[in-house]
Design a protein around this motif. Structure first.
Motif, PDB file in Angstrom:
ATOM      1  N   ALA A 167       0.904  -1.251   0.122  1.00 54.26           N
ATOM      2  CA  ALA A 167       0.070  -0.081  -0.074  1.00 54.26           C
ATOM      3  C   ALA A 167       0.712   1.311   0.059  1.00 54.26           C
ATOM      4  O   ALA A 167       2.111   1.305   0.458  1.00 54.26           O
ATOM      5  N   VAL A 168       0.400   2.364  -0.445  1.00 54.38           N
ATOM      6  CA  VAL A 168       1.010   3.735  -0.591  1.00 54.38           C
ATOM      7  C   VAL A 168       0.084   4.774   0.354  1.00 54.38           C
ATOM      8  O   VAL A 168      -0.924   4.847  -0.098  1.00 54.38           O
ATOM      9  N   LEU A 169       0.597   5.127   1.314  1.00 50.64           N
ATOM     10  CA  LEU A 169      -0.138   6.166   2.192  1.00 50.64           C
ATOM     11  C   LEU A 169       0.923   7.491   1.976  1.00 50.64           C
ATOM     12  O   LEU A 169       1.916   7.563   2.395  1.00 50.64           O
ATOM     13  N   GLU A 170       0.079   8.517   1.286  1.00 51.01           N
ATOM     14  CA  GLU A 170       0.761   9.728   1.310  1.00 51.01           C
ATOM     15  C   GLU A 170       0.433  10.630   2.280  1.00 51.01           C
ATOM     16  O   GLU A 170      -0.709  10.828   2.878  1.00 51.01           O
ATOM     17  N   ASP A 171       1.677  11.025   2.912  1.00 52.61           N
ATOM     18  CA  ASP A 171       1.748  12.105   4.128  1.00 52.61           C
ATOM     19  C   ASP A 171       1.461  13.525   3.167  1.00 52.61           C
ATOM     20  O   ASP A 171       2.540  14.075   2.693  1.00 52.61           O
TER      21      ASP A 171
END
Length: 397
Positions: A167-171
């Protein structure tokens, strides 16, 4: 360009130039904000409710995402997003050491371990070429930060994530309104990925996005606030449950959650501000361009690149040869505020020290970066005064 301080108006100590001035923004919107606050007070509905729902719909439409879930802080947006993605005890999350502590802290709060991968020297963002080597069987997600308002190299990061089922979680705490505009430097993604992601807002690219509405942000509330974005219906539903004690229906709790609800007053204020964000971000780019021109030719500093999509939450220069702290002191004596974001990389904090390989670029940046005053209404004359003061510092060496 003004080259001599004698040609500028005198600045007295009481006229210190702040790192950020929010007064002009409020004054320009005062009537609309006051009406919005009065509307909420008259409604008697102060937590979630119609104002929050309306803001969620408006901000989702702006960002081009299916779902926007308002929460009470950017930190909670990260924590709840990680929980929604199923990240927990025993998992690893790859992220940057050069960010505000909340990035790594959120990973630890869900029981996972942050794995720090070094950053690019020019962008201050996660270096995608170093991510693959950090992936292990425990890796669950990649957590890039769009630091200071410059989008990370999302094309390459997304391709690595897809190749490894991550998964990719963008801050996006510092990047509201920023767009990913490939081709970007050092981003060796395919042309197909570039075409797919081109001009998308940060927060609309990865599996989820986490935003902060802390008052200093490009889109800031008058208190704490945060937002989760996603195009996945299940992730959105899980996030909505987690923000209200793990329930879909009051008193029917299906999981351990949080009390993380955006209040109606903040939502109403953000609704007033949202239509102005593009103009404010453009003015931040104008400030950055003025700095860039005014500081051109100084060999002892490196100015940030003005790349497409960058919204300049901060204007951060690099001061070379160990002169950063001396320059900051000189600016302070001249009535000019500056800030160091961030003097201690996350991998040097006591709870993480020694757990990751060295990150020399991050360490170097921590000793060189200096953020100068920036806000949309900052005048060219004030920018030129700041630049002239910096030039004077180096001339006196």
């Amino acid at each position: 360009m003004i080259k001599d301080l004698r040609s500028m108006p005198a600045w007295r100590s009481m006229d210190t130039i702040p790192i950020l001035d929010l007064k002009a923004q409020y004054q320009s919107l005062q009537a609309d904000i006051d009406r919005a606050v009065a509307r909420v007070l008259a409604s008697g509905q102060f937590i979630l409710g119609p104002e929050v729902q309306a803001f969620e719909e408006e901000v989702a439409a702006y960002l081009g995402v299916r779902h926007a879930v308002a929460v009470n802080s950017g930190t909670d947006a990260l924590v709840i997003s990680l929980r929604s993605l199923g990240v927990g005890a025993g998992d690893e999350v790859i992220t940057t050491p050069f960010s505000f502590f909340a990035t790594a802290e959120a990973v630890s709060l869900v029981g996972a371990r942050p794995v720090f991968v070094d950053v690019e020297l020019d962008s201050f963002n996660l270096d995608p070429s170093k991510v693959t080597a950090a992936i292990t069987p425990r890796t669950k997600a990649i957590l890039p930060v769009h630091l200071f308002g410059r989008p990370a190299a999302m094309g390459a990061i997304v391709e690595v994530a897809q190749a490894h089922g991550l998964a990719v979680l963008e801050d996006c705490a510092q990047s509201f309104g920023a767009r990913y505009c490939p081709p970007c430097e050092n981003c060796q993604c395919t042309a197909a990925t570039q075409q797919t992601l081109a001009n998308q807002f940060t927060g609309a690219i990865g599996s989820m996005g986490a935003f902060s509405f802390f008052p200093t942000k490009n889109l800031g509330a008058y208190g704490d606030g945060g937002l989760i974005t996603t195009n996945d219906d299940d992730l959105a539903e899980r996030s909505r449950m987690l923000r209200v004690h793990g329930s879909r229906q009051r008193y029917h709790h299906e999981m351990i959650g949080y009390n993380s609800r955006l209040d109606s007053l903040q939502a109403a204020i953000l609704r007033v501000k949202l239509p102005h964000i593009d103009r404010w971000n453009q003015e931040r780019r104008r400030v950055a361009q003025t700095y860039h021109q005014a500081l051109a030719g100084l060999e002892m500093i490196v100015t940030p690149r003005i790349v497409p999509g960058h919204v300049f939450h901060q204007y951060t220069i690099r001061v070379l040869d160990g002169r950063r702290d001396a320059l900051a002191a000189y600016l302070k004596a001249a009535g000019i505020s500056s800030m160091v974001y961030y003097p201690i990389p996350q991998d040097h904090c006591p709870m993480y020290k020694g757990q990751s390989p060295p990150n020399p670029v991050s360490d170097r940046l921590a000793n060189e970066v200096l953020s100068l005053p920036i806000w949309p209404e900052l005048s060219d004359a004030t920018i030129e005064y700041i630049a002239a003061t910096i030039r004077q510092f180096f001339q006196r060496l």
